[in-house]
Design an enzyme around this catalytic site. Structure first.
Site, PDB file in Angstrom:
ATOM      1  CG  HIS A 115      68.883  53.009  22.968  1.00 34.23           C
ATOM      2  ND1 HIS A 115      70.079  52.974  22.284  1.00 34.23           N
ATOM      3  CD2 HIS A 115      68.415  51.731  22.943  1.00 34.23           C
ATOM      4  CE1 HIS A 115      70.313  51.735  21.847  1.00 34.23           C
ATOM      5  NE2 HIS A 115      69.316  50.966  22.235  1.00 34.23           N
ATOM      6  CG  HIS A 117      69.736  54.925  18.825  1.00 30.81           C
ATOM      7  ND1 HIS A 117      70.056  55.172  20.142  1.00 30.81           N
ATOM      8  CD2 HIS A 117      68.911  55.927  18.454  1.00 30.81           C
ATOM      9  CE1 HIS A 117      69.473  56.285  20.541  1.00 30.81           C
ATOM     10  NE2 HIS A 117      68.768  56.770  19.525  1.00 30.81           N
ATOM     11  CB  CYS A 177      72.885  56.844  22.636  1.00 36.40           C
ATOM     12  SG  CYS A 177      71.699  55.657  23.317  1.00 36.40           S
ATOM     13  CG  HIS A 208      64.988  51.790  28.162  1.00 39.16           C
ATOM     14  ND1 HIS A 208      64.967  52.991  27.486  1.00 39.16           N
ATOM     15  CD2 HIS A 208      64.639  52.074  29.441  1.00 39.16           C
ATOM     16  CE1 HIS A 208      64.621  53.962  28.326  1.00 39.16           C
ATOM     17  NE2 HIS A 208      64.400  53.433  29.515  1.00 39.16           N
ATOM     18  CB  CYS A 238      74.576  53.465  21.597  1.00 41.30           C
ATOM     19  SG  CYS A 238      73.107  53.496  20.552  1.00 41.30           S
TER      20      CYS A 238
END
Lengths: 112, 112
Positions: A98, A46, A4, A100, A7
């Site tokens: 992920h 995450h 990811c 955001h 991450c």
């Protein structure tokens, strides 16, 4: 999460132009900016997308907005205005799985 | 807040096509929809904009996302995708000065 990209940015395994960081949140410039100011504000935890926020994440998600306030001020768009957007899935063009927040400012931004 | 249209909707002093309601949040159809699904999800507490969220509001703001998940599912866009947006000030076209989340779906939505 292995593989990811956000991450990896949070863990400093990938480079990014970071504009804010604390224990739970990191904010950095979008590498494909859609506006003069285009910052991504990301939970270090995450979470797949806004569609995957659980009750225990509420306060963390709220924290993203306090970071957004700070970043908007620092980036000079707090007074002129800005949009905070979360994309979920295909129709909204979610590219990275992920959670955001997009902070967009520095120009007039159409809603849809 | 007197004269705030979203406070009036929350207090049932103005009509709206409400799709979800609990003690702290109300969701209703935007009267000028910009997408096939266009719902406004609003805190009953009057907060001027995302630029005015304070630390004590974090958990309430997170609650908006749990409501959005439910509404997206009910409106049939949880799988196809949707955008959650907060407009702040002039450049983002904020029209009503009361914190609200736009849930947009049912078509491809450009980011900016």
């Amino acid at each position: 999460m292995e593989d990811c990209i956000f991450c990896k940015i949070a863990n400093k395994e990938e480079a990014a132009e970071i504009v804010y960081e604390d224990e739970r949140v990191v904010a950095f410039k979008d590498i494909y900016p859609k506006a003069p100011v285009h910052i991504l504000i990301v939970t270090k935890k995450h979470i797949h997308s806004a569609n995957h926020i659980e009750p225990e994440d509420k306060e963390l998600v709220g924290e993203l907005f306090l970071v957004a306030k700070k970043v908007a001020k620092e980036q000079g768009v707090a007074e002129t205005g800005y949009r905070l957007s979360f994309n979920v899935g295909r129709d909204a063009g979610q590219v990275v799985d992920h959670l955001h927040m997009h902070l967009l400012g520095g120009k007039k931004i159409p809603l849809a």
